[in-house]
Design an enzyme around this catalytic site. Structure first.
Site, PDB file in Angstrom:
ATOM      1  N   LYS A   1      59.725  40.350  73.326  1.00  0.00           N
ATOM      2  CA  LYS A   1      60.514  40.948  72.253  1.00  0.00           C
ATOM      3  C   LYS A   1      61.995  40.571  72.292  1.00  0.00           C
ATOM      4  O   LYS A   1      62.372  39.522  71.824  1.00  0.00           O
ATOM      5  CB  LYS A   1      60.297  42.454  72.215  1.00  0.00           C
ATOM      6  CG  LYS A   1      58.864  42.830  71.826  1.00  0.00           C
ATOM      7  CD  LYS A   1      58.745  44.226  71.328  1.00  0.00           C
ATOM      8  CE  LYS A   1      57.291  44.614  71.043  1.00  0.00           C
ATOM      9  NZ  LYS A   1      56.653  43.861  69.951  1.00  0.00           N
TER      10      LYS A   1
ATOM     11  N   ASP B   1      54.839  46.360  82.393  1.00  0.00           N
ATOM     12  CA  ASP B   1      54.942  45.825  81.039  1.00  0.00           C
ATOM     13  C   ASP B   1      56.250  46.326  80.444  1.00  0.00           C
ATOM     14  O   ASP B   1      56.347  47.458  79.978  1.00  0.00           O
ATOM     15  CB  ASP B   1      53.747  46.282  80.200  1.00  0.00           C
ATOM     16  CG  ASP B   1      53.780  45.725  78.777  1.00  0.00           C
ATOM     17  OD1 ASP B   1      54.855  45.247  78.347  1.00  0.00           O
ATOM     18  OD2 ASP B   1      52.740  45.777  78.095  1.00  0.00           O
TER      19      ASP B   1
ATOM     20  N   PHE C   1      49.492  50.624  75.460  1.00  0.00           N
ATOM     21  CA  PHE C   1      49.507  49.578  74.433  1.00  0.00           C
ATOM     22  C   PHE C   1      50.115  48.330  75.051  1.00  0.00           C
ATOM     23  O   PHE C   1      51.297  48.291  75.365  1.00  0.00           O
ATOM     24  CB  PHE C   1      50.293  49.974  73.182  1.00  0.00           C
ATOM     25  CG  PHE C   1      50.183  48.914  72.115  1.00  0.00           C
ATOM     26  CD1 PHE C   1      49.097  48.890  71.260  1.00  0.00           C
ATOM     27  CD2 PHE C   1      51.143  47.913  71.997  1.00  0.00           C
ATOM     28  CE1 PHE C   1      48.963  47.894  70.298  1.00  0.00           C
ATOM     29  CE2 PHE C   1      51.014  46.918  71.046  1.00  0.00           C
ATOM     30  CZ  PHE C   1      49.927  46.908  70.192  1.00  0.00           C
TER      31      PHE C   1
END
Length: 399
Positions: free
Chosen positions: A255, A226, A141
């Site tokens: 984030k 990532d 994801f």
């Protein structure tokens, strides 16, 4: 005062139905706690998918934002601002890289990393432009743009969105043999999550990332990590790649970089990689804006000053040890690193998520069978004990 029911009904009436949110409305929040319009208080055990490593409204980050609001908030990149250079310096110091490219969201940062790898492949490695290939992992994801879902193995993410972007080769997460077999002269990068978050907190076999890094170096391929969800102390290290002593060629970050205040993301690499850009080749109006820089600089200061990696590691060990004491035959496995924890069930997890909410604990299932627990790193041991009592009631059906 509007009720939660009224707010949810209005949201569902006017908003596209691309989310199926849990029926809890956040009206106020502080630290690890959120309160709904009716005054019910909950423990936030999702932390906005790790964006709230510092908790809700960390006072020092809020103060930095308020101070910057009275100065300047947006310049675009047509002009310089007085904080972007400091943001660059702080993030270079944390990552050990010497160049930063700022964006806003995690998906934008992933897209930037993909563009970087392709351009590096054409300009530096010498792959014919248009033939660059990037190896990715099944059950990944990385976001929801057209190019990113082109590498997804989740049919829900892909259905109805074709045609897809070519140039991605999928392998099973954790398979060194498949990684080796997927490499061709056109391979420019291998993109991976050090821990697959959305897949259910999947930790690869020990040594997978280390061996992948070695293979990439041997074949002149960029290793892209990532770390949007796993970065900035979430797993008990500043970056999850450190669990295998790996320094990727490119960090994809987001984030928690925004301190729970602003969307902030970035790609960090050395100048021999990010140096492939020239003015006009990539950009973002809001990327690197001074308000985002102010909150991010303060967030990075706190990470180091208060040793967030140590906090996450120790609290994660405590939290997981108590979760493992819960007796429920439906629980298959508890796994995680730091405060990124997955509880996998033999049965669908959604009913247990409802029970958790009833007991004042907010969490969410992922891939149907796993509940993710990822509270703010600032959670106290007393708060963990209270939350664990609620979790225990919910999972042993005492509620």
């Amino acid at each position: 005062m509007r009720t939660s029911k009224e707010i949810i009904e209005k949201t569902e009436k006017y908003g596209a139905h691309n989310y199926h949110s849990k029926e809890v409305v956040f009206a106020t929040a502080s630290g690890v706690h959120v309160t709904d319009p009716e005054g019910n208080t909950y423990f936030d055990m999702l932390s906005a998918y790790s964006a709230l490593n510092f908790g809700h409204r960390h006072p020092e980050i809020v103060a930095a934002a308020k101070e910057q609001l009275d100065a300047v908030t947006l310049t675009s990149r047509a002009f310089h601002n007085n904080l972007l250079c400091d943001f660059y310096e702080s993030l270079c110091s944390l990552t050990g890289k010497n160049m930063i490219l700022p964006m806003n969201t995690g998906a934008e940062a992933v897209e930037t990393a993909l563009k970087t790898a392709r351009r590096w492949g054409a300009f530096v490695k010498g792959v014919e432009d248009g033939k660059q290939e990037i190896i990715v992992c099944n059950n990944n994801f990385h976001g929801r743009t057209i190019s990113i879902i082109s590498m997804s193995s989740d049919p829900t993410c892909r259905r109805g969105f074709g045609p897809f972007t070519p140039g991605f080769i999928n392998i099973d997460y954790g398979s060194i043999d498949q990684l080796k077999a997927a490499i061709t002269p056109n391979t420019v990068a291998f993109l991976m999550e050090p821990i697959q978050g959305e897949a259910g907190i999947i930790i690869p076999p020990e040594g997978f990332m280390k061996k992948s890094s070695e293979i990439c170096k041997e074949n002149n391929i960029l290793l892209i990590a990532d770390e949007v969800q796993t970065g900035f102390a979430r797993t008990g290290k500043m970056f999850a790649s450190e669990w295998e002593d790996v320094v990727p060629d490119i960090y994809v970050l987001g984030k928690a970089l925004g301190g729970g205040i602003m969307p902030v993301s970035a790609v960090a690499a050395d100048s021999d990689i990010l140096g492939v850009y020239e003015p006009g080749s990539h950009g973002s109006t809001f990327g690197g804006n001074p308000l985002a820089c102010a909150v991010s600089i303060k967030a990075m200061e706190l990470l180091v000053r208060d040793n967030y990696p140590k906090m996450a590691f120790e609290k994660g060990e405590y939290f997981m040890s108590h979760l493992r004491e819960i007796k429920n035959p439906d629980i298959k496995e508890i796994r995680g690193r730091g405060l990124l924890i997955g509880m996998e069930f033999h049965v669908p997890a959604a009913p247990y998520v409802k029970a958790l909410i009833k007991n004042g604990v907010l969490a969410k299932e992922t891939h149907e069978m796993t509940i993710r627990f990822a509270p703010p790193i600032t959670i106290s041991y007393e708060e963990m004990d209270t939350a664990l009592a609620g979790i225990r009631r919910a999972l042993t059906k005492e509620s």
